[in-house]
Design a protein around this motif. Structure first.
Motif, short mmCIF file in Angstrom:
data_model
loop_
_atom_site.label_atom_id
_atom_site.label_comp_id
_atom_site.label_asym_id
_atom_site.label_seq_id
_atom_site.Cartn_x
_atom_site.Cartn_y
_atom_site.Cartn_z
N ASN A 190 1.96 -0.69 11.03
CA ASN A 190 1.28 -1.70 10.22
C ASN A 190 2.32 -2.60 9.57
O ASN A 190 3.43 -2.17 9.23
N CYS B 271 -10.11 -2.47 13.68
CA CYS B 271 -9.30 -1.98 14.81
C CYS B 271 -10.18 -1.39 15.89
O CYS B 271 -9.91 -1.57 17.08
N PHE C 255 1.44 2.87 2.45
CA PHE C 255 0.81 3.76 3.43
C PHE C 255 1.32 3.34 4.81
O PHE C 255 1.09 2.20 5.25
N THR D 83 -7.70 7.66 10.41
CA THR D 83 -8.62 7.20 11.46
C THR D 83 -8.65 5.68 11.49
O THR D 83 -8.59 5.03 10.43
N PRO D 84 -8.72 5.09 12.67
CA PRO D 84 -8.67 3.62 12.78
C PRO D 84 -9.78 2.94 11.99
O PRO D 84 -10.93 3.41 11.97
N CYS E 186 -2.91 -4.14 10.96
CA CYS E 186 -2.92 -2.70 11.21
C CYS E 186 -2.07 -2.33 12.42
O CYS E 186 -1.90 -3.13 13.36
N VAL F 148 1.49 3.51 8.85
CA VAL F 148 0.68 3.87 10.01
C VAL F 148 1.47 3.48 11.27
O VAL F 148 2.14 2.45 11.30
N GLU G 87 2.47 -5.45 6.53
CA GLU G 87 1.73 -6.07 5.43
C GLU G 87 2.32 -7.42 5.06
O GLU G 87 3.32 -7.87 5.64
N GLU H 73 -2.77 -0.21 14.87
CA GLU H 73 -3.53 -0.14 16.13
C GLU H 73 -3.69 -1.54 16.74
O GLU H 73 -3.54 -1.73 17.95
N SER I 142 0.84 -1.22 0.00
CA SER I 142 0.00 0.00 0.00
C SER I 142 0.86 1.25 0.00
O SER I 142 0.40 2.33 -0.38
N1 THU Z 1 -3.97 0.56 8.26
C1 THU Z 1 -3.65 0.61 9.59
O1 THU Z 1 -2.54 0.23 10.00
N2 THU Z 1 -4.60 1.04 10.44
C2 THU Z 1 -5.86 1.42 10.09
O2 THU Z 1 -6.69 1.65 10.96
C3 THU Z 1 -6.19 1.61 8.67
C4 THU Z 1 -5.23 1.01 7.71
C5 THU Z 1 -2.99 0.03 7.32
C6 THU Z 1 -3.40 -1.27 6.68
C7 THU Z 1 -2.58 -1.26 5.41
O3 THU Z 1 -1.28 -1.79 5.72
C8 THU Z 1 -2.43 0.22 5.08
O4 THU Z 1 -2.78 0.93 6.25
C9 THU Z 1 -3.33 0.68 3.93
O5 THU Z 1 -4.64 0.32 4.16
#
Ligand code: THU
Length: 145
Positions: free
Chosen positions: A45, A98, A27, A93-94, A56, A29, A47, A58, A25
């Motif tokens: 996070n 989560c 992304f 936001t969670p 995730c 977190v 993956e 959280e 992703s």
């Molecule tokens: N992700 C989190 O770690 N926490 C969340 O509450 C939302 C999404 C992560 C999951 C994935 O690895 C990436 O963000 C993109 O969705």
């Protein structure tokens, strides 16, 4: 919680986000969870090449805290950013899963502080704001958990 305490907690979440394993992703977190005894549990996070198995931040922080026997959770900070644009003011936001996992171990009045990685305005709410009328252990007669 004082704003300065939340800011410090968000800094811990930010550091956790930097260690995310998010090659798919892209992304990142990070979550930082404050327990009653002052310990702070941080996690990113993580993956997996089998996409649906990613975990995730959280949830990872919550599991680390429970594993360590922590209780009486006070506050959670979450920071998220796109690796390709870390300056973009995103509020991570969670996710729904989560929220439910947090509700198992944290009180409805848990402070949830969601901060942008850089700049922008943070959002501070409670767990009950995020998950109203939660289904919890009490419904099953396990009110002590
Ligand atoms: N992700 C989190 O770690 N926490 C969340 O509450 C939302 C999404 C992560 C999951 C994935 O690895 C990436 O963000 C993109 O969705």
């Amino acid at each position: 919680m004082q704003p300065s305490d939340l800011k410090a907690l968000a800094e811990r979440a930010k550091a956790a986000a930097d260690s995310a394993y998010a090659p798919y992703s892209k992304f990142h977190v990070g979550a930082a969870l404050l327990a009653a005894d002052g310990r702070i549990f941080c996690a990113p996070n993580i993956e997996n090449a089998s996409y649906g198995l990613g975990l995730c931040a959280e949830t990872n922080a919550m599991m680390a805290a429970v594993t360590a026997g922590a209780k009486g959770f006070r506050a959670l900070a979450v920071v998220g950013y796109r690796a390709e644009a870390p300056e973009e003011p995103v509020l991570a936001t969670p996710c729904g899963r989560c929220r439910q996992i947090l509700a198992e171990f944290c009180p409805p009045h848990l402070t949830v502080h969601i901060a942008p990685n850089s700049g922008g305005t943070p959002l501070t709410v409670t767990l009950a704001d995020l998950l109203p009328h939660a289904f919890g252990p009490g419904a099953l007669g396990n009110a002590d958990t």
